[in-house]
Write a protein that holds these residues in place. Structure first.
Motif, short mmCIF file in Angstrom:
data_model
loop_
_atom_site.label_atom_id
_atom_site.label_comp_id
_atom_site.label_asym_id
_atom_site.label_seq_id
_atom_site.Cartn_x
_atom_site.Cartn_y
_atom_site.Cartn_z
N ALA A 148 -3.46 -10.76 7.77
CA ALA A 148 -2.37 -10.46 6.84
C ALA A 148 -1.86 -11.76 6.22
O ALA A 148 -1.64 -11.84 5.00
CB ALA A 148 -1.23 -9.74 7.56
N ALA A 151 -4.31 -12.90 3.57
CA ALA A 151 -4.24 -12.08 2.35
C ALA A 151 -3.01 -12.46 1.52
O ALA A 151 -3.07 -12.55 0.28
CB ALA A 151 -4.20 -10.59 2.71
N HIS A 174 0.66 -5.79 4.65
CA HIS A 174 -0.69 -6.38 4.68
C HIS A 174 -1.39 -6.20 6.01
O HIS A 174 -2.45 -6.79 6.24
CB HIS A 174 -0.62 -7.86 4.29
CG HIS A 174 -0.31 -8.06 2.84
ND1 HIS A 174 0.97 -8.02 2.34
CD2 HIS A 174 -1.13 -8.24 1.77
CE1 HIS A 174 0.94 -8.20 1.04
NE2 HIS A 174 -0.33 -8.33 0.66
#
Ligand code: IPE
Ligand code: IPE
Ligand code: MG
Length: 243
Positions: A148, A151, A174
């Motif tokens: 996460a 990203a 995410h």
């Protein structure tokens, strides 16, 4: 002792389970570890049925952790085969009870035939809205959170997000399955008092129910007992007890 289901005032929307103790269950009976896993698969079926009966919307089961790849290849292979044979045997129950299947974890790390079999059932049940059955497979919470972070960093770099906008919600958005509510109740069988890298973020405010019962012995009755214990919990979220 049977539970009066009518007396359950609060039904959690999401229950997460660490299914532990298959090996010890088998060992006590002089059986192989894989036979313990096979019996454990029957418990998954029982819990799904019980959850549908009382209206729990989401069930997440920890079936295989990123750390479980360290187990002997024979056991890993047996678990993957069991996953496929269980899907073949129980898929109809997902249709009968309006249950959607989702997977969380490193999907690409799973053997191709397993991925294909899972994808088939995910596609065939994607339209169901009553219940969601999530299997955590090759799942590790620290990897999920690191992914996460990656990203989000990429989005900031591309100018799609600002650093100042990173907050609890954007991190949650995410994770592997954004939009799934956090579990209110986490059950671990076989008495171990640890999380073993399961849902570290999502379980921040969940109630924990740890039972000594081994997973293959955890059936409808034991699931209802956990719900009963949950009903007696006083959830304060850092606030003051309500009068
Ligand atoms: C849980 O049972 C199933 C998986 C982790 C796949 P175990 O296999 O961990 O059983 P014990 O803990 O050895 O008894
Ligand atoms: C946790 O059980 C993982 C799953 C139930 C899939 P383990 O048996 O792998 O956990 P540890 O090794 O006792 O922490
Ligand atoms: Mg274990």
């Amino acid at each position: 002792m049977s539970i009066d289901l009518q007396s359950l005032e609060k039904i959690p929307q999401h229950v997460a389970l660490i299914m532990d103790g298959n090996g010890r269950w088998a060992q006590e009976r002089g059986l192989s570890r894989i036979e313990g896993h096979q019996e454990g698969a029957q418990s998954v079926r029982a819990v799904l049925r019980a959850a549908a009966q009382v209206g729990v919307e989401y069930i997440t089961v920890y079936a295989f952790s990123t750390e479980n790849w360290k187990r002997p290849p024979k056991e890993v292979d047996g678990l993957m085969k069991l996953l496929v044979s269980s899907l073949n045997a129980y898929e109809q129950e997902l249709h009968d009870n309006n249950i959607r299947l989702q997977i969380m974890g490193q999907f690409k790390r799973l053997p191709l035939p397993v991925r294909m079999r899972l994808q088939k059932t995910m596609d065939a049940t994607a339209h169901y809205t009553d219940h969601t059955f999530i299997i955590a497979l090759s799942y590790g919470s620290r990897t999920e959170i690191a992914d996460a972070a990656k990203a989000i960093a990429e989005k900031v770099k591309a100018g799609e997000m600002k650093t100042k906008d990173i907050d609890e919600q954007s991190i949650a958005d995410h994770l592997y399955l954004p939009g799934v509510p956090d579990p209110e109740l986490m059950i671990r069988t076989s008495g171990e008092l640890r999380l073993s890298n399961f849902l570290l973020w999502q379980l921040s405010y969940s109630e924990f129910y740890i039972t000594d019962t081994y997973w293959p012995d955890f059936r409808e009755e034991q699931f209802f007992q956990a719900l009963e214990a949950f009903n007696d919990r006083d959830r304060r979220y850092g606030g003051v007890k309500k009068k």
